[in-house]
Design a protein around this motif. Structure first.
Motif, PDB file in Angstrom:
ATOM      1  N   HIS A  89       0.999  -4.276  -6.499  1.00 27.46           N
ATOM      2  CA  HIS A  89       1.352  -4.054  -5.094  1.00 27.46           C
ATOM      3  C   HIS A  89       2.374  -5.063  -4.578  1.00 27.46           C
ATOM      4  N   GLY A  90       2.962  -4.737  -3.426  1.00 31.37           N
ATOM      5  CA  GLY A  90       3.926  -5.614  -2.783  1.00 31.37           C
ATOM      6  C   GLY A  90       3.258  -6.537  -1.777  1.00 31.37           C
ATOM      7  N   SER A  91       4.043  -7.007  -0.820  1.00 29.72           N
ATOM      8  CA  SER A  91       3.554  -8.032   0.106  1.00 29.72           C
ATOM      9  C   SER A  91       2.827  -7.437   1.316  1.00 29.72           C
ATOM     10  N   ALA A  92       2.755  -6.111   1.395  1.00 27.68           N
ATOM     11  CA  ALA A  92       1.991  -5.400   2.435  1.00 27.68           C
ATOM     12  C   ALA A  92       2.119  -6.032   3.823  1.00 27.68           C
ATOM     13  N   PRO A  93       3.336  -6.068   4.384  1.00 28.91           N
ATOM     14  CA  PRO A  93       3.521  -6.722   5.693  1.00 28.91           C
ATOM     15  C   PRO A  93       2.659  -6.087   6.786  1.00 28.91           C
ATOM     16  N   ASP A  94       2.296  -4.815   6.613  1.00 25.76           N
ATOM     17  CA  ASP A  94       1.514  -4.136   7.662  1.00 25.76           C
ATOM     18  C   ASP A  94       0.114  -4.729   7.831  1.00 25.76           C
ATOM     19  N   ILE A  95      -0.400  -5.417   6.794  1.00 25.34           N
ATOM     20  CA  ILE A  95      -1.746  -6.007   6.933  1.00 25.34           C
ATOM     21  C   ILE A  95      -1.743  -7.523   6.692  1.00 25.34           C
ATOM     22  N   ALA A  96      -0.555  -8.108   6.482  1.00 21.55           N
ATOM     23  CA  ALA A  96      -0.492  -9.532   6.121  1.00 21.55           C
ATOM     24  C   ALA A  96      -1.042 -10.423   7.234  1.00 21.55           C
ATOM     25  N   GLY A  97      -1.733 -11.470   6.835  1.00 23.31           N
ATOM     26  CA  GLY A  97      -2.246 -12.472   7.785  1.00 23.31           C
ATOM     27  C   GLY A  97      -3.451 -12.012   8.568  1.00 23.31           C
ATOM     28  N   ARG A  98      -4.063 -10.885   8.162  1.00 22.25           N
ATOM     29  CA  ARG A  98      -5.180 -10.363   8.961  1.00 22.25           C
ATOM     30  C   ARG A  98      -6.479 -10.257   8.159  1.00 22.25           C
ATOM     31  N   ASP A  99      -6.545 -10.950   7.016  1.00 19.53           N
ATOM     32  CA  ASP A  99      -7.746 -10.946   6.183  1.00 19.53           C
ATOM     33  C   ASP A  99      -8.164  -9.507   5.822  1.00 19.53           C
ATOM     34  N   LYS A 100      -7.161  -8.680   5.517  1.00 16.85           N
ATOM     35  CA  LYS A 100      -7.478  -7.279   5.206  1.00 16.85           C
ATOM     36  C   LYS A 100      -7.132  -6.907   3.763  1.00 16.85           C
ATOM     37  N   ALA A 101      -6.356  -7.764   3.086  1.00 12.87           N
ATOM     38  CA  ALA A 101      -5.851  -7.373   1.762  1.00 12.87           C
ATOM     39  C   ALA A 101      -6.952  -7.394   0.715  1.00 12.87           C
ATOM     40  N   ASN A 102      -6.873  -6.473  -0.207  1.00  9.03           N
ATOM     41  CA  ASN A 102      -7.791  -6.433  -1.342  1.00  9.03           C
ATOM     42  C   ASN A 102      -7.296  -7.432  -2.402  1.00  9.03           C
ATOM     43  N   PRO A 103      -8.081  -8.450  -2.718  1.00  7.96           N
ATOM     44  CA  PRO A 103      -7.610  -9.448  -3.694  1.00  7.96           C
ATOM     45  C   PRO A 103      -7.838  -9.031  -5.142  1.00  7.96           C
ATOM     46  N   MET A 104      -8.423  -7.841  -5.374  1.00  7.85           N
ATOM     47  CA  MET A 104      -8.850  -7.520  -6.746  1.00  7.85           C
ATOM     48  C   MET A 104      -7.689  -7.357  -7.722  1.00  7.85           C
ATOM     49  N   ALA A 105      -6.568  -6.761  -7.282  1.00  5.13           N
ATOM     50  CA  ALA A 105      -5.435  -6.602  -8.200  1.00  5.13           C
ATOM     51  C   ALA A 105      -4.973  -7.965  -8.702  1.00  5.13           C
ATOM     52  N   CYS A 106      -4.983  -8.943  -7.800  1.00  2.00           N
ATOM     53  CA  CYS A 106      -4.549 -10.289  -8.182  1.00  2.00           C
ATOM     54  C   CYS A 106      -5.616 -10.963  -9.056  1.00  2.00           C
ATOM     55  N   ILE A 107      -6.879 -10.749  -8.708  1.00  2.00           N
ATOM     56  CA  ILE A 107      -7.982 -11.303  -9.504  1.00  2.00           C
ATOM     57  C   ILE A 107      -7.955 -10.703 -10.923  1.00  2.00           C
ATOM     58  N   LEU A 108      -7.715  -9.397 -11.010  1.00  2.00           N
ATOM     59  CA  LEU A 108      -7.675  -8.746 -12.325  1.00  2.00           C
ATOM     60  C   LEU A 108      -6.430  -9.179 -13.109  1.00  2.00           C
ATOM     61  N   SER A 109      -5.361  -9.558 -12.396  1.00  2.00           N
ATOM     62  CA  SER A 109      -4.183 -10.111 -13.082  1.00  2.00           C
ATOM     63  C   SER A 109      -4.545 -11.455 -13.715  1.00  2.00           C
ATOM     64  N   ALA A 110      -5.340 -12.254 -12.996  1.00  2.00           N
ATOM     65  CA  ALA A 110      -5.793 -13.537 -13.551  1.00  2.00           C
ATOM     66  C   ALA A 110      -6.687 -13.297 -14.767  1.00  2.00           C
ATOM     67  N   SER A 111      -7.483 -12.239 -14.704  1.00  2.00           N
ATOM     68  CA  SER A 111      -8.326 -11.905 -15.853  1.00  2.00           C
ATOM     69  C   SER A 111      -7.457 -11.538 -17.062  1.00  2.00           C
ATOM     70  N   MET A 112      -6.361 -10.802 -16.816  1.00  2.00           N
ATOM     71  CA  MET A 112      -5.433 -10.493 -17.923  1.00  2.00           C
ATOM     72  C   MET A 112      -4.837 -11.779 -18.496  1.00  2.00           C
ATOM     73  N   MET A 113      -4.545 -12.738 -17.622  1.00  2.00           N
ATOM     74  CA  MET A 113      -3.995 -14.022 -18.091  1.00  2.00           C
ATOM     75  C   MET A 113      -4.985 -14.706 -19.045  1.00  2.00           C
ATOM     76  N   LEU A 114      -6.264 -14.730 -18.636  1.00  2.00           N
ATOM     77  CA  LEU A 114      -7.278 -15.356 -19.488  1.00  2.00           C
ATOM     78  C   LEU A 114      -7.355 -14.644 -20.832  1.00  2.00           C
ATOM     79  N   ARG A 115      -7.265 -13.325 -20.801  1.00  2.00           N
ATOM     80  CA  ARG A 115      -7.415 -12.517 -22.018  1.00  2.00           C
ATOM     81  C   ARG A 115      -6.199 -12.640 -22.937  1.00  2.00           C
ATOM     82  N   TYR A 116      -4.994 -12.486 -22.362  1.00  2.00           N
ATOM     83  CA  TYR A 116      -3.814 -12.352 -23.221  1.00  2.00           C
ATOM     84  C   TYR A 116      -3.060 -13.663 -23.460  1.00  2.00           C
ATOM     85  N   SER A 117      -3.121 -14.613 -22.515  1.00  2.00           N
ATOM     86  CA  SER A 117      -2.424 -15.881 -22.756  1.00  2.00           C
ATOM     87  C   SER A 117      -3.351 -16.936 -23.330  1.00  2.00           C
TER      88      SER A 117
END
Ligand code: NAD
Length: 364
Positions: A282-310
Motif C-alpha cells: 500500500h501507499g501512504s494513504a493520506p485520507d486516513i494518515a495521522g488518525r490511528d486508522k491504518a492497518n499495520p499488518m501489511a508492514c508487520i507481515l513485511s517484517a516477517s518476510m525480512m526475518l524469513r528471507y534475509s
C-alpha cells in the motif's frame, strides 16, 4: 552479531504502521536498528527524496524496511524531487531485481475477496516479478515525430540470459521452501524474448532444480487462471511487465491493501548476503494518515518476510504470521477489514493485539 536493519518510515501512514513493527522487532531482539528519512519527509528535511547518506546506509544494512512515500503536499514538486523518486532510486541503486509478492488469504478474511470464498480460502501464492529489466527499461525507447506528421512511440522488451537466470533461481529456491512448484509465465507464442525466457528457465531447471516441478504458461492464460482457479499455483515467476499486472491481479484475490507485504531482493555477495528491501504494497494513504486508522499488518507481515528471507529466522517469522492469524480470527480488525457486527480498532490497538498474541503463542 546483531543484524543491521535500516527503517525508513516515509510519509503518511508509513510512520504509524512502522511504529508497530518497531515494537515487534524490539520484542524479538537481535537487531541493530537505525532510522532514516525517505520520500516527502526527506525532501522537507534535505531538499531531496533520498539523501546520499541514507542511500549509503541502505547499501550497508542487512535489510531495509520501508513504510510508504508520497502525499498531496508534494504532488506539485518537479518530477525529480517527487517522493516516489526516492523509492525508485533506492530500488535501482540496491539493484533489486526480484520482487516477491505473496498473495495469501487468511481464513478469517476469505469472505472479503471479490471471488467466491471457496476459490480463495487457503490461497498461498508467491509471485516473483523481474524488477530491473524488460520493457520498462529497454532501449531504444521514446516518442519521435515521423515525416508524415504522425508520432511514433517505442519501447523495447529485452532480456538477457543472466537477467532471466538470476530471477528464476530466486523462484526455484523459494519453491524449495514451499510446495516445490514453479510456473514460469511469458508469451513465448508471440515474443522472442518470451521464447528465450522459457528456454532459459527450462535449462536452469534441468541443470539445478530437477526436484522442483516446473510448468510454463502464457501470460494471458495466467491472468484467466488466477481468477478461475488461483489455488493451482505455488510460485509464479515472470517478467517485469507481466509481473506488474499479474501481482496486482493476485493481490486483489486477498481482499485488502492493508494486508499485503512485499520483498525486493538483489544479488548475493561473496558472504551470501543479499541486498533486500521489505515494504507493504500500500501507499501512504493520506485520507486516513495521522488518525490511528491504518492497518499495520501489511508492514508487520513485511517484517516477517525480512526475518524469513534475509535472516533465516523462520520460527519468529512463523510466530508473527500465526499471531496475525489469531488476531484476525478473534475479530480484531482495523476499518479496512472490519465486518458487520465488529467494532474497528486503531493502528496501535492492532499492534497491541499482535504483540499479545505473540506472547500467548510463545508462552512468554
Ligand atoms: P494508497 O495505497 O495509499 O491508498 C489507497 C486506499 O487504500 C486508500 O483509501 C487508503 O486509505 C487505503 N489504505 C491503504 N493502505 C491502508 C492501510 N494500511 N490500512 C487501511 N487502509 C489503507 O494509494 P493511493 O491513495 O493511490 O496513493 C496515496 C499516496 O501514496 C500517493 O502519493 C501515491 O503516490 C503513494 N503511493 C506510494 C506507494 C509506496 O510508497 N510504495 C505505493 C502506492 C502509492
Amino acid at each position: 552479531m546483531a543484524k543491521r536493519v535500516l527503517i525508513l518510515p516515509g510519509d503518511g501512514i508509513g510512520p504509524e504502521v512502522m511504529a508497530q513493527v518497531r515494537r515487534l522487532l524490539d520484542r524479538i531482539g537481535g537487531f541493530s536498528i537505525d532510522e532514516g528519512l525517505v520520500g516527502g519527509a526527506a525532501y522537507d528535511a534535505h531538499g531531496t527524496p533520498l539523501h546520499d547518506d541514507t542511500l549509503a546506509e541502505a547499501l550497508k544494512a542487512d535489510a531495509v524496511l520501508l513504510g510508504a512515500v508520497g502525499g498531496p503536499k508534494w504532488d506539485t514538486l518537479p518530477f525529480a524531487d517527487k517522493p516516489e523518486r526516492g523509492l525508485l532510486r533506492l530500488r535501482k541503486d540496491m539493484d533489486l531485481f526480484a520482487n516477491l509478492r505473496p498473495a495469501l488469504v487468511f481464513d478469517a478474511l476469505a469472505g472479503a475477496s471479490t471471488l467466491k470464498t471457496d476459490l480463495v480460502r487457503g490461497l498461498d501464492i508467491m509471485i516473483v516479478r523481474e524488477l530491473t529489466g524488460g520493457v520498462y527499461f529497454g532501449e531504444p525507447r521514446g516518442i519521435e515525430a515521423l515525416p508524415n506528421g504522425e508520432r511514433r512511440g517505442v519501447n523495447t522488451q529485452v532480456y538477457t540470459t543472466s537477467e532471466i537466470v538470476r530471477v528464476a533461481r530466486v523462484a526455484f529456491e523459494l519453491a524449495r521452501k514451499r510446495d516445490r512448484r514453479v510456473c514460469s509465465v511469458e508469451k513465448a507464442n508471440v515474443m522472442e524474448s518470451g521464447l528465450l525466457w522459457r528456454e532459459e528457465v527450462q535449462t536452469l531447471h534441468d541443470a539445478d532444480y530437477a526436484d522442483v516441478a516446473l510448468s510454463h504458461m502464457y501470460a494471458d492464460n495466467c491472468a484467466m487462471q488466477l481468477v478461475r482457479q488461483p489455488k493451482q499455483f505455488d510460485v509464479i515467476v515472470t517478467d517485469n511487465l507481466f509481473g506488474d499486472l499479474l501481482s496486482d491481479c493476485a493481490a486483489m484475490l486477498t481482499g485488502s491493501l492493508g494486508m499485503l507485504p512485499s520483498a525486493s531482493l538483489g544479488a548475493e555477495d561473496a558472504d551470501g548476503r543479499r541486498k533486500a528491501l521489505y515494504e507493504p504494497v500500500h501507499g501512504s494513504a493520506p485520507d486516513i494518515a495521522g488518525r490511528d486508522k491504518a492497518n499495520p499488518m501489511a508492514c508487520i507481515l513485511s517484517a516477517s518476510m525480512m526475518l524469513r528471507y534475509s535472516f533465516d529466522r523462520t520460527a519468529e517469522a512463523d510466530l508473527i504470521d500465526r499471531a496475525c492469524q489469531e488476531v484476525l480470527n478473534a475479530g480484531i480488525r482495523t476499518g479496512d477489514i472490519v465486518e458487520p457486527g465488529m467494532t474497528p480498532v486503531g493502528t496501535v490497538a492492532m499492534g497491541d493485539a499482535v504483540l499479545a498474541a505473540m506472547d500467548r503463542l510463545s508462552g512468554a
